[in-house]
Design an enzyme around this catalytic site. Structure first.
Site, short mmCIF file in Angstrom:
data_model
loop_
_atom_site.label_atom_id
_atom_site.label_comp_id
_atom_site.label_asym_id
_atom_site.label_seq_id
_atom_site.Cartn_x
_atom_site.Cartn_y
_atom_site.Cartn_z
CD GLU A 1 29.18 27.84 -19.21
OE1 GLU A 1 28.09 28.42 -19.07
OE2 GLU A 1 30.22 28.20 -18.62
CB THR B 1 22.61 29.28 -19.14
OG1 THR B 1 23.76 29.96 -19.61
CG2 THR B 1 21.57 30.32 -18.73
CE LYS C 1 28.02 31.29 -13.30
NZ LYS C 1 27.28 31.25 -14.59
#
Length: 240
Positions: A73, A102, A162
């Site tokens: 990521e 993000t 998540k």
């Protein structure tokens, strides 16, 4: 759990064709997105790369992949990350699930996918980003913590959720949340060390998001050899 193939050197890369239209980019992203679950089935770890610069993200990702970790990521809070993502995606190794983290707005989702991200991860339960990921045909893992947030994210179209920040509740909280929501695949993220990982998996985690405990200082110029050793030891620990 399937043992990831051992590797001692970074895999050969294959250059993708250039000059793709937006439609072709989405088609490639959708096709690559099918490899996301395969990557996690091989090694249930998403390596989180966050730094003051993205200049070393390619080398770090190559090292992780060589050690058996197949999902990385690139976080959008890192300066220069879209350029790094674009450059790496254009020549990405086979078998790698390359995502952007993000992601907080639909515009960021669009920019990340255009740069080559094949899945998106958010820090919050943003239904706008979830909807944009669906429009772009890429998997999305929104961040959530409470049962209400988790269910909201799932009903909005999350691929997985998540669980963030995971360390505040630990494996016991994950187990408690999964009791009424066993059908939702959860990916605990935030403050998970190598010693904690087996307990999270035993509590029902679908995969784990791991940042600094795994990556360490590699993105800031630290030893890639040490990174490879940490990654191999991490995977060895969760296979036991």
């Amino acid at each position: 759990m399937t043992t990831p193939p051992a590797a001692t050197t970074p895999p050969e890369r294959h250059t993708a064709p250039g000059g793709a239209t937006p439609s072709e980019e989405r088609t490639r992203a959708r096709a690559a997105g099918h490899g996301f679950r395969a990557a996690l089935a091989s090694a249930p770890v998403i390596a989180i790369l966050r730094s003051t610069s993205a200049t070393r993200f390619a080398e770090v990702t190559d090292t992780l992949l060589a050690s058996g970790i197949r999902a990385a990521e690139f976080t959008l809070t890192t300066p220069g990350v879209l350029d790094a993502l674009r450059e790496y995606a254009a020549d990405a190794p086979p078998g790698l699930a390359l995502g952007a983290g993000t992601v907080t707005t639909p515009a960021e989702a669009q920019a990340a996918v255009a740069a080559g991200a094949t899945y998106l991860i958010t820090p919050t339960t943003s239904t706008e980003v979830i909807a944009e990921a669906a429009r772009l045909d890429v998997p999305v893992l929104p961040g959530a913590y409470t049962p209400t947030e988790i269910l909201t994210a799932w009903r909005a179209g999350a691929t997985m959720v998540k669980l963030f920040p995971a360390a505040t509740g630990g494996p016991a909280y994950l187990r408690a949340v999964r009791a009424p929501l066993p059908h939702i695949p959860l990916v605990p993220t935030g403050g998970i060390g190598a010693g904690d990982a087996p307990a999270y998996l035993a509590a029902g985690a679908a995969a784990l998001g791991i940042g600094s405990p795994l990556v360490g200082d590699a993105c800031e110029g630290g030893s890639l050899a040490a990174l490879g050793e940490r990654a191999a030891a991490f995977l060895d620990g969760i296979r036991r």
